[in-house]
Design an enzyme around this catalytic site. Structure first.
Site, mmCIF file in Angstrom:
data_model
loop_
_atom_site.group_PDB
_atom_site.id
_atom_site.type_symbol
_atom_site.label_atom_id
_atom_site.label_comp_id
_atom_site.label_asym_id
_atom_site.label_seq_id
_atom_site.Cartn_x
_atom_site.Cartn_y
_atom_site.Cartn_z
ATOM 1 N N HIS A 133 0.866 -1.182 0.000
ATOM 2 C CA HIS A 133 0.000 0.000 0.000
ATOM 3 C C HIS A 133 0.894 1.220 0.000
ATOM 4 C CE1 HIS A 133 -3.721 2.295 0.728
ATOM 5 N NE2 HIS A 133 -2.901 3.121 1.376
ATOM 6 N N CYS A 134 0.719 2.078 -1.005
ATOM 7 C CA CYS A 134 1.595 3.231 -1.185
ATOM 8 C C CYS A 134 0.901 4.492 -0.671
ATOM 9 C CB CYS A 134 1.953 3.387 -2.662
ATOM 10 S SG CYS A 134 3.026 4.807 -2.986
ATOM 11 N N PRO A 135 1.411 5.113 0.393
ATOM 12 C CA PRO A 135 0.783 6.346 0.895
ATOM 13 C C PRO A 135 0.938 7.513 -0.063
ATOM 14 C CG PRO A 135 2.834 5.884 2.068
ATOM 15 C CD PRO A 135 2.554 4.691 1.212
ATOM 16 N N GLU A 138 -1.905 6.887 -2.177
ATOM 17 C CA GLU A 138 -3.067 6.562 -1.345
ATOM 18 C C GLU A 138 -3.895 5.460 -1.991
ATOM 19 O OE1 GLU A 138 -4.816 6.596 2.160
ATOM 20 O OE2 GLU A 138 -3.089 7.839 1.620
ATOM 21 N N ASN A 139 -3.197 4.405 -2.395
ATOM 22 C CA ASN A 139 -3.845 3.265 -3.021
ATOM 23 C C ASN A 139 -2.911 2.076 -2.924
ATOM 24 O OD1 ASN A 139 -5.744 1.772 -4.409
ATOM 25 N ND2 ASN A 139 -5.233 2.570 -6.428
#
Length: 274
Positions: A133-135, A138-139
């Site tokens: 999950h990549c901040p 945001e996905n």
């Protein structure tokens, strides 16, 4: 396929877009090669730079809003786990030497998770071929958007390196450090931000290309000792590895709409499950 643009990541996406265009504006307002070319009527380089920045922003939104491969119900998960026909199911031989624990999700209440999927606590869904999950976007990065994420990183790195070069051409000389900082302070801050982002994106792109060449994911690389279908493998053993060339070809060139049944790759014909 795409999520709501005004969802939970709205502030992150807005901040990304504002930062991108503010730095671009700074490069045009200072005495960089971009501004010199624009003032002299040579518009090819400024136009190409702006178009590349625009492409990077569009790719950012595409990756950020795209469905990464959410598993919304049990039937959908079983379809990609077992295949859609009896012929496909027959291609998955039963375990002979080591049995695998049936993977369930206590959060989504899925009775059977497809292999290489994982539940994301932030997105509240299981994701096929979960990477991380990549901040930043945001996905999640998963089966459907992973290749687009790598493409975005490549384009973003090109923009950042080009922007760093343009910032370097805009620094002007002065008689003292105080005078130099007054005239170049804003450009220096922009260049420092671009340099830091360039290093970050370079490391991300390099690590993802390396993992893609091995046909493994960030989650599998970091947590293989806790993953049921990998914990019995040797340190250098990857049941999904088909060689760097085939791994890269399958990742970048396989049809985007088709999902891989990873059980068929895991239980290869003529070999025991690992």
């Amino acid at each position: 396929m795409f999520k709501n643009v005004f969802g939970s990541g709205f502030l992150v996406r807005t901040a990304h877009v504002i930062l991108t265009w503010v730095i671009t504006l700074i490069l045009f307002l200072h005495d960089t090669d971009l501004r010199k070319h624009e003032e002299n009527g040579r518009l090819v380089q400024p136009v190409l730079f702006v178009l590349l920045v625009l492409v990077s922003v569009l790719l950012y939104f595409a990756v950020s809003l795209m469905d990464p491969g959410f598993i919304l119900n049990d039937d959908n998960g079983l379809q990609f786990t077992l295949g859609t026909t009896e012929e496909q199911q027959d291609m998955i031989p039963p375990p002979t030497s080591k049995s695998l624990r049936q993977r369930r999700c206590g959060h989504c209440l899925l009775q059977q998770q497809p292999m290489r999927s994982k539940h994301c606590q932030t997105c509240q869904h299981c994701v096929r071929r979960y990477d991380h999950h990549c901040p930043w976007i945001e996905n999640c990065v998963g089966e459907r958007n992973h290749r687009w994420f790598v493409l975005y990183l490549a384009v973003q790195l090109l923009v950042l390196l080009w922007g760093l070069h343009m910032a370097w051409t805009g620094f002007s000389a002065a008689d003292s450090w105080q005078a130099w900082l007054r005239s170049n302070g804003v450009l220096l801050a922009a260049a420092a931000a671009v340099a830091l982002l360039s290093l970050t994106v370079l490391l991300l792109l390099g690590s993802h290309l390396y993992l893609v060449s091995l046909n493994t994911t960030t989650w599998e690389f970091m947590s293989r000792h806790r993953i049921s279908y990998l914990r019995h493998c040797g340190a250098d053993e990857n049941p999904f590895d088909r060689g760097a060339a085939r791994n890269l070809w399958g990742f970048f060139c396989a049809p985007g709409g088709s999902a891989v049944v990873w059980e068929q790759v895991y239980f290869r014909e003529g070999s025991d499950p690992v």
